[in-house]
Write a protein that holds these residues in place. Structure first.
Motif, short mmCIF file in Angstrom:
data_model
loop_
_atom_site.label_atom_id
_atom_site.label_comp_id
_atom_site.label_asym_id
_atom_site.label_seq_id
_atom_site.Cartn_x
_atom_site.Cartn_y
_atom_site.Cartn_z
N ALA A 1 -4.84 14.55 -7.43
CA ALA A 1 -3.65 13.96 -6.82
C ALA A 1 -3.92 13.63 -5.35
N ILE A 2 -4.62 14.51 -4.65
CA ILE A 2 -4.95 14.24 -3.24
C ILE A 2 -5.88 13.04 -3.13
N VAL A 3 -6.87 12.96 -4.01
CA VAL A 3 -7.80 11.83 -4.00
C VAL A 3 -7.06 10.53 -4.31
N ILE A 4 -6.14 10.57 -5.24
CA ILE A 4 -5.34 9.37 -5.56
C ILE A 4 -4.57 8.92 -4.32
N GLY A 5 -4.01 9.86 -3.58
CA GLY A 5 -3.32 9.52 -2.34
C GLY A 5 -4.25 8.90 -1.32
N LEU A 6 -5.44 9.46 -1.18
CA LEU A 6 -6.42 8.90 -0.24
C LEU A 6 -6.83 7.49 -0.64
N VAL A 7 -6.99 7.28 -1.94
CA VAL A 7 -7.31 5.93 -2.43
C VAL A 7 -6.19 4.96 -2.08
N ALA A 8 -4.94 5.40 -2.19
CA ALA A 8 -3.80 4.54 -1.84
C ALA A 8 -3.83 4.19 -0.35
N VAL A 9 -4.16 5.15 0.49
CA VAL A 9 -4.23 4.89 1.94
C VAL A 9 -5.34 3.88 2.24
N VAL A 10 -6.50 4.08 1.65
CA VAL A 10 -7.61 3.14 1.86
C VAL A 10 -7.25 1.76 1.33
N ALA A 11 -6.64 1.70 0.15
CA ALA A 11 -6.25 0.41 -0.42
C ALA A 11 -5.23 -0.29 0.48
N TYR A 12 -4.33 0.48 1.08
CA TYR A 12 -3.36 -0.11 2.01
C TYR A 12 -4.07 -0.76 3.20
N PHE A 13 -4.99 -0.03 3.82
CA PHE A 13 -5.69 -0.58 4.99
C PHE A 13 -6.59 -1.75 4.62
N VAL A 14 -7.21 -1.71 3.45
CA VAL A 14 -8.03 -2.85 3.00
C VAL A 14 -7.14 -4.08 2.79
N THR A 15 -5.96 -3.86 2.21
CA THR A 15 -5.03 -4.98 2.00
C THR A 15 -4.58 -5.58 3.32
N ILE A 16 -4.27 -4.71 4.29
CA ILE A 16 -3.84 -5.20 5.61
C ILE A 16 -4.96 -5.99 6.27
N GLN A 17 -6.19 -5.50 6.19
CA GLN A 17 -7.31 -6.23 6.77
C GLN A 17 -7.52 -7.57 6.08
N ALA A 18 -7.36 -7.61 4.77
CA ALA A 18 -7.50 -8.86 4.03
C ALA A 18 -6.40 -9.85 4.42
N LEU A 19 -5.18 -9.34 4.56
CA LEU A 19 -4.08 -10.22 4.99
C LEU A 19 -4.29 -10.71 6.41
N ALA A 20 -4.80 -9.85 7.28
CA ALA A 20 -5.06 -10.26 8.66
C ALA A 20 -6.15 -11.32 8.72
N ALA A 21 -7.15 -11.21 7.85
CA ALA A 21 -8.21 -12.21 7.81
C ALA A 21 -7.71 -13.53 7.21
N ALA A 22 -6.84 -13.44 6.23
CA ALA A 22 -6.34 -14.64 5.56
C ALA A 22 -5.28 -15.37 6.39
N PHE A 23 -4.49 -14.60 7.15
CA PHE A 23 -3.40 -15.18 7.93
C PHE A 23 -3.49 -14.67 9.38
N PRO A 24 -4.47 -15.13 10.12
CA PRO A 24 -4.68 -14.59 11.49
C PRO A 24 -3.51 -14.86 12.44
N ASN A 25 -2.81 -15.95 12.25
CA ASN A 25 -1.72 -16.28 13.17
C ASN A 25 -0.55 -15.31 13.05
N ILE A 26 -0.34 -14.74 11.89
CA ILE A 26 0.75 -13.80 11.70
C ILE A 26 0.47 -12.48 12.41
N PHE A 27 -0.80 -12.09 12.49
CA PHE A 27 -1.15 -10.80 13.05
C PHE A 27 -1.50 -10.86 14.53
N ARG A 28 -1.43 -12.04 15.13
CA ARG A 28 -1.68 -12.17 16.56
C ARG A 28 -0.52 -11.63 17.35
N GLN A 29 -0.84 -11.04 18.48
CA GLN A 29 0.25 -10.51 19.32
C GLN A 29 0.45 -11.33 20.55
#
Length: 92
Positions: free
Chosen positions: A64-92
């Motif tokens: 269960a702990i490993v599944i949670g860690l996988v979810a956290v990693v998957a979240y950050f990978v998704t955010i990085q992929a979205l930031a790469a795909a849509f750079p204008n949205i993530f600009r500050q």
């Protein structure tokens, strides 16, 4: 047509700490909003299913702990992929 009953393993009441161990990824909602909540809820659902089917043991808690860690990693990978795909949205 015979009555379809739920398997008895899914009706098991788990202790509060099993919910805490399986549910900690839901805290991603505070960090990641809707996307974090989706990953957290998915991890909680999978972890609770495993805990109910296999029972509460050190191994299933570790899974269960490993599944949670996988979810956290998957979240950050998704955010990085979205930031790469849509750079204008993530600009500050």
């Amino acid at each position: 047509m015979p009555d379809q009953e739920k398997p008895p393993a899914l009706d098991i009441k788990l202790p509060w700490y099993a919910h805490a161990i399986a549910g900690w990824p839901i805290a991603l909602v505070a960090l990641g909003g809707l996307l974090g909540g989706i990953y957290g809820a998915l991890a909680y659902s999978v972890s609770m299913t495993i805990l109910k089917k296999k029972g509460c043991s050190a191994v299933t808690y570790a899974v269960a702990i490993v599944i949670g860690l996988v979810a956290v990693v998957a979240y950050f990978v998704t955010i990085q992929a979205l930031a790469a795909a849509f750079p204008n949205i993530f600009r500050q």
